[in-house]
Scaffold this active site. Structure first.
Site: not given
Ligand code: PMV
Length: 341
Positions: A102, A106, A112, A153
């Site tokens: 999705p 998060g 990906a 990520d």
């Molecule tokens: O929202 P996501 O799953 O892309 O997570 C971002 C993670 C953060 O620590 C908030 C930002 C980052 O660049 O690490």
């Protein structure tokens, strides 16, 4: 000519990782994005046909100057891949994306998609693309999504292994002495990573000492979590007559309990920096009530993902199922289960 990459969940340390503290993330192998890339003889070099209905874009763009904002990251990933291999296609290209992850949830969908596209480029050219190179190229695309990405990520998605990650340092793969199961709940409300990171930056600018203290606390608990994951429980309760005969897995039970406590604490600290919501608090609490050892929001917050930890199914029958039901009853749009270790 296709490439693939999994989703991810941040176990500990989101946001603080942007400010130099460590973090831990795991791949979610049950959720995958697949990219297919092939020559499109009808178009001249430099044109890219895109079919990516799941991320809201289908159309044709100029590889160097895509007009549509949804196509920018895709075109950039193709371009970076071609540049990396110094390739000069003789015709246009056609890219198809099918993603089971999705978006804005998060779960690492954008990283990906990028890694899958880079792998599809490598495959089309008959080249190998090591995970390290895929992660580094994908970081360039992450910069489009928000200005100060930590890189967690793209790293966990490209390496597809649990990692301990500090911004700017090589990722350290983690061996799991404490196997566990994660239940993932997508709140159904988008988590706008760029906006959430910008909000945290404003709070940090307004009160740096307080925010730094909270980031330090988060960093500290990430260090403890790493020890539990790699070595098993570090703080087991004194053995009782009942636990004495349990054998080596007793330590793993305690390890999951400790990881759960650390997740609960990390969630509280994320609330303190302002990225949780009543909805995310409610989902985490529902998972705990249903028997999870701990739960927290995962990723940027504001919406998006809540994760809950339990022992592996062989140790506790159906715990994951009842936690999933409780999360859906508490409003989760979708739930998933993945095992780590
Ligand atoms: O929202 P996501 O799953 O892309 O997570 C971002 C993670 C953060 O620590 C908030 C930002 C980052 O660049 O690490």
């Amino acid at each position: 000519m296709s490439g693939q990459a999994p989703g991810k969940a941040i176990l500990f340390g989101e946001h603080a990782v942007v400010y130099g503290r460590p973090s831990i993330a795991v791949p979610v192998l049950a959720l995958q994005t697949v990219a297919k890339l092939e020559p499109y003889e009808g178009d001249p070099p430099g044109r890219l046909q895109i079919e990516a209905p799941g991320i809201g874009f289908s159309g044709v763009v100029d590889l160097d100057r895509p007009d549509a904002s949804e196509a920018k990251a895709l075109a950039m990933a193709v371009r970076l891949g071609l540049q990396h291999f110094r390739a000069d296609p003789q015709s246009g290209l056609k890219l198809q994306i099918q993603s089971g992850i999705p978006i804005a949830s998060g779960m690492g969908s954008s990283a990906a998609v990028t890694v899958a596209v880079l792998r599809a480029v490598a495959e089309l050219l008959g080249k190998a693309l090591p995970a390290k190179a895929a992660a580094e190229l994908a970081f360039e695309v992450e910069l489009l999504h928000h200005g100060t990405p930590s890189g967690i990520d793209n790293t966990v998605v490209a390496h597809a292994t649990p990692v301990y990650f500090v911004k700017g340092s090589p990722p350290e793969p983690l061996q799991t002495a404490t196997p566990f199961q994660l239940v993932l709940a997508d709140s159904g409300r988008p988590s706008p990573t760029g906006e959430m990171v910008a909000e945290v930056r404003e709070r940090w600018q307004a009160d740096q000492p307080a925010m730094e203290r909270t980031f330090d606390e988060i960093g500290d608990l990430v260090g403890r979590a790493r020890r539990v994951i790699e070595r098993g429980a570090v703080d087991p309760p004194a053995p009782t007559a009942e636990s004495a005969g349990k054998g080596p897995n007793a330590g793993n039970d305690d390890g999951v309990r400790e990881l759960g406590e650390l997740m609960d604490r990390n969630h509280e600290l994320l609330g303190r920096i302002g990225v949780s919501t009543p909805e995310l608090d409610g989902l985490a609490e529902a998972a705990r009530q249903a028997g999870a050892a701990g739960a927290k929001l995962s990723g940027a917050g504001g919406g998006g993902l809540v994760i809950a930890i339990t022992r592996v199914p062989s140790q506790v029958a159906h715990a994951g199922n009842s936690i999933q039901s409780a999360l859906r009853a508490a409003g989760a749009a979708r739930t998933y289960v993945t095992q780590v270790g």
